[in-house]
Design an enzyme around this catalytic site. Structure first.
Site, PDB file in Angstrom:
ATOM      1  N   CYS A  17       0.824  -1.229   0.000  1.00  0.00           N
ATOM      2  CA  CYS A  17       0.000   0.000   0.000  1.00  0.00           C
ATOM      3  C   CYS A  17       0.847   1.264   0.000  1.00  0.00           C
ATOM      4  O   CYS A  17       0.378   2.333  -0.399  1.00  0.00           O
ATOM      5  CB  CYS A  17      -0.920   0.023   1.210  1.00  0.00           C
ATOM      6  SG  CYS A  17      -1.994  -1.406   1.295  1.00  0.00           S
TER       7      CYS A  17
ATOM      8  N   HIS B 106      -4.282   6.864   3.835  1.00  0.00           N
ATOM      9  CA  HIS B 106      -4.566   5.622   3.120  1.00  0.00           C
ATOM     10  C   HIS B 106      -5.980   5.163   3.468  1.00  0.00           C
ATOM     11  O   HIS B 106      -6.395   5.197   4.628  1.00  0.00           O
ATOM     12  CB  HIS B 106      -3.532   4.574   3.543  1.00  0.00           C
ATOM     13  CG  HIS B 106      -3.774   3.224   2.975  1.00  0.00           C
ATOM     14  ND1 HIS B 106      -4.149   3.026   1.669  1.00  0.00           N
ATOM     15  CD2 HIS B 106      -3.704   1.976   3.541  1.00  0.00           C
ATOM     16  CE1 HIS B 106      -4.279   1.722   1.447  1.00  0.00           C
ATOM     17  NE2 HIS B 106      -4.025   1.072   2.569  1.00  0.00           N
TER      18      HIS B 106
ATOM     19  N   ASN C 151     -10.359  -0.581  -0.315  1.00  0.00           N
ATOM     20  CA  ASN C 151      -8.912  -0.425  -0.165  1.00  0.00           C
ATOM     21  C   ASN C 151      -8.250  -0.769  -1.502  1.00  0.00           C
ATOM     22  O   ASN C 151      -8.219  -1.933  -1.897  1.00  0.00           O
ATOM     23  CB  ASN C 151      -8.422  -1.356   0.950  1.00  0.00           C
ATOM     24  CG  ASN C 151      -6.929  -1.252   1.193  1.00  0.00           C
ATOM     25  OD1 ASN C 151      -6.200  -0.629   0.415  1.00  0.00           O
ATOM     26  ND2 ASN C 151      -6.470  -1.867   2.268  1.00  0.00           N
TER      27      ASN C 151
HETATM   28  O1  UT7 Z   1      -4.081  -1.712   3.510  1.00  0.00           O
HETATM   29  C1  UT7 Z   1      -3.382  -1.839   4.715  1.00  0.00           C
HETATM   30  C2  UT7 Z   1      -3.584  -3.083   5.377  1.00  0.00           C
HETATM   31  N1  UT7 Z   1      -4.916  -3.480   5.752  1.00  0.00           N
HETATM   32  C3  UT7 Z   1      -5.571  -2.904   6.771  1.00  0.00           C
HETATM   33  O2  UT7 Z   1      -5.191  -1.895   7.283  1.00  0.00           O
HETATM   34  C4  UT7 Z   1      -6.768  -3.624   7.314  1.00  0.00           C
HETATM   35  C5  UT7 Z   1      -6.721  -3.648   8.824  1.00  0.00           C
HETATM   36  N2  UT7 Z   1      -7.774  -4.429   9.484  1.00  0.00           N
HETATM   37  C6  UT7 Z   1      -9.086  -4.110   9.392  1.00  0.00           C
HETATM   38  O3  UT7 Z   1      -9.472  -3.207   8.692  1.00  0.00           O
HETATM   39  C7  UT7 Z   1     -10.064  -4.890  10.269  1.00  0.00           C
HETATM   40  O4  UT7 Z   1      -9.347  -5.630  11.210  1.00  0.00           O
HETATM   41  C8  UT7 Z   1     -10.999  -5.813   9.447  1.00  0.00           C
HETATM   42  C9  UT7 Z   1     -12.007  -4.994   8.683  1.00  0.00           C
HETATM   43  C10 UT7 Z   1     -10.195  -6.685   8.512  1.00  0.00           C
HETATM   44  C11 UT7 Z   1     -11.775  -6.741  10.397  1.00  0.00           C
HETATM   45  O5  UT7 Z   1     -12.522  -5.975  11.344  1.00  0.00           O
HETATM   46  P1  UT7 Z   1     -12.458  -6.318  12.896  1.00  0.00           P
HETATM   47  O6  UT7 Z   1     -13.385  -5.421  13.570  1.00  0.00           O
HETATM   48  O7  UT7 Z   1     -11.012  -6.275  13.312  1.00  0.00           O
HETATM   49  O8  UT7 Z   1     -13.050  -7.761  12.937  1.00  0.00           O
HETATM   50  P2  UT7 Z   1     -12.384  -9.119  13.489  1.00  0.00           P
HETATM   51  O9  UT7 Z   1     -11.350  -9.599  12.554  1.00  0.00           O
HETATM   52  O10 UT7 Z   1     -11.990  -8.931  14.918  1.00  0.00           O
HETATM   53  O11 UT7 Z   1     -13.646 -10.076  13.443  1.00  0.00           O
HETATM   54  C12 UT7 Z   1     -14.787  -9.849  14.296  1.00  0.00           C
HETATM   55  C13 UT7 Z   1     -15.876 -10.802  13.882  1.00  0.00           C
HETATM   56  C14 UT7 Z   1     -15.397 -12.245  13.750  1.00  0.00           C
HETATM   57  O12 UT7 Z   1     -16.434 -13.098  14.199  1.00  0.00           O
HETATM   58  P3  UT7 Z   1     -16.361 -13.797  15.641  1.00  0.00           P
HETATM   59  O13 UT7 Z   1     -15.087 -14.600  15.652  1.00  0.00           O
HETATM   60  O14 UT7 Z   1     -16.338 -12.667  16.635  1.00  0.00           O
HETATM   61  O15 UT7 Z   1     -17.604 -14.621  15.682  1.00  0.00           O
HETATM   62  C15 UT7 Z   1     -15.205 -12.427  12.276  1.00  0.00           C
HETATM   63  O16 UT7 Z   1     -15.332 -13.761  11.870  1.00  0.00           O
HETATM   64  O17 UT7 Z   1     -16.378 -10.450  12.594  1.00  0.00           O
HETATM   65  C16 UT7 Z   1     -16.345 -11.583  11.748  1.00  0.00           C
HETATM   66  N3  UT7 Z   1     -16.145 -11.135  10.375  1.00  0.00           N
HETATM   67  C17 UT7 Z   1     -17.157 -10.869   9.546  1.00  0.00           C
HETATM   68  N4  UT7 Z   1     -18.482 -10.908   9.705  1.00  0.00           N
HETATM   69  C18 UT7 Z   1     -19.243 -10.560   8.659  1.00  0.00           C
HETATM   70  C19 UT7 Z   1     -14.980 -10.924   9.744  1.00  0.00           C
HETATM   71  N5  UT7 Z   1     -15.205 -10.519   8.479  1.00  0.00           N
HETATM   72  C20 UT7 Z   1     -16.548 -10.481   8.340  1.00  0.00           C
HETATM   73  C21 UT7 Z   1     -17.398 -10.135   7.280  1.00  0.00           C
HETATM   74  N6  UT7 Z   1     -18.731 -10.185   7.485  1.00  0.00           N
HETATM   75  N7  UT7 Z   1     -16.928  -9.760   6.073  1.00  0.00           N
END
Ligand code: UT7
Length: 327
Positions: free
Chosen positions: A114, A254, A284
């Site tokens: 990125c 970003h 993104n």
């Molecule tokens: O470009 C530079 C690099 N990339 C980034 O900067 C991305 C950085 N990370 C993020 O933006 C966030 O961490 C994400 C958007 C990827 C994920 O959001 P989060 O709030 O950190 O969610 P999480 O990974 O902690 O997951 C929370 C819950 C999980 O369910 P359980 O285990 O609590 O039951 C996931 O399985 O949300 C679930 N989940 C989803 N649910 C519905 C993860 N992805 C999805 C989804 N739809 N697409």
């Protein structure tokens, strides 16, 4: 600090095909509400099957050249930040050089995920300062949907394709890049990578069955590092410019996640009205995110001549970068 180089033209291109959150609800177990609330993304553009990263670069580059008043023959260097190039070699910049007809330009790619566009911009700034290069086209372009695992809801909702470009030349003394800061931490590489297809995990049926050629990300960890690194990088670039966040007219961060954008603005003490956001429409787009935002902000009149802009990015590697520019 005296500016050394300035941006005299910008352009961007995104493919016409739009993938909405409703479309994604049909592919994986997700919902529009989750995606909007956790990421801020409503839709993203996806490249056509026969569209290459270089095709998007050429369209963005042509628009930047048009705004700069130059022709492709005026360019003496093309730098492209991408990790999703047309081929393993040659560089995608080679196809952009021939596609644009930039016959006098050298061409190379930078692999900084990125951060690729800002790494390229800082490199261009240094090359111009050397006095050996006059007009450099810097492009960030990514076809991340090409390495997306469409069965992984943790990542497939996040990314979009596109390209953003800037023509850079020596500063007129009043405008341009005032300061910059680049950083990296390779010890954390495995938190965001596509480990297959190179020498570490050569192409094989087994490698592909394990999906090692696709993007893998530990989202939560990446999130925490992103906010910290973006704030630190922004403060370092501001300090080198002998400025504070109060001196900034527009923050262009970003576009990885609306919560990262908001947390970065808040920690820096930059009010929401001064933070540029377009993640809702593009997702993104990795190295294309910052140059798309710069071009859009210029064309819609939000980024006006004379404004001081702070731009900051974080990506795989990890890599991060920040640049203070007076437009
Ligand atoms: O470009 C530079 C690099 N990339 C980034 O900067 C991305 C950085 N990370 C993020 O933006 C966030 O961490 C994400 C958007 C990827 C994920 O959001 P989060 O709030 O950190 O969610 P999480 O990974 O902690 O997951 C929370 C819950 C999980 O369910 P359980 O285990 O609590 O039951 C996931 O399985 O949300 C679930 N989940 C989803 N649910 C519905 C993860 N992805 C999805 C989804 N739809 N697409």
């Amino acid at each position: 600090m005296k500016p050394r180089s300035m941006i005299i033209g910008t352009g961007h291109y995104v493919p016409s095909r739009i993938l909405t959150n409703a479309d994604l609800e049909k592919i994986v177990d997700t919902s529009n509400d989750w995606i909007v609330e956790r990421t801020g993304i409503h839709e993203r553009h996806i490249k056509a099957d026969d569209e290459n990263t270089s095709d998007m670069c050429i369209k963005a580059g042509e628009r930047a050249l048009q705004q700069s008043g130059l022709t492709a023959k005026d360019l003496d260097m093309i730098i492209i930040g991408t990790v999703t190039g047309d081929m393993r070699f040659p560089a995608t910049a080679i196809f952009v050089q021939s596609g644009l007809g930039a016959v006098n330009a050298a061409a190379l790619d930078i692999s900084a995920a990125c951060s690729g566009f800002l790494y390229g911009l800082v490199l261009a700034d240094g090359l111009i300062a050397s006095g050996k290069y006059r007009y450099i086209l810097v492009i960030g372009s990514e076809s991340l949907t090409n390495m997306t695992n469409w069965e992984d809801r943790n990542t497939c909702v996040l990314f979009g394709d596109g390209a953003g470009a800037a023509v850079v030349t020596a500063s007129d003394g009043t405008r341009g890049i005032i300061s910059s800061y680049l950083g990296a931490d390779g010890t954390l590489a495995k938190l965001l990578w596509a480990p297959g297809g190179g020498t570490a995990n050569p192409i094989s049926h087994e490698m592909i069955d394990k999906k090692l050629h696709l993007l893998h990300m530990a989202g939560k960890e990446v999130f925490l590092h992103a906010v910290k690194a973006m704030c630190d990088a922004a403060l370092k670039a501001l300090s080198l410019a002998e400025m504070s966040p109060d001196d900034i007219d527009l923050l262009i961060p970003h576009q990885a996640n609306i919560r990262i954008i908001e947390a970065t603005g808040k920690r820096l003490g930059i009010p929401k009205e001064k933070v540029y956001v377009n993640i809702d429409r593009f997702g993104n787009t990795s190295s294309a995110s910052v140059p798309i935002a710069i071009d859009e902000a210029r064309r819609n009149g939000i980024l006006k001549p004379g404004m001081t802009c702070l731009t900051v990015v974080f990506g795989g590697g990890f890599t991060w970068a920040s640049v203070v520019i007076k437009f």
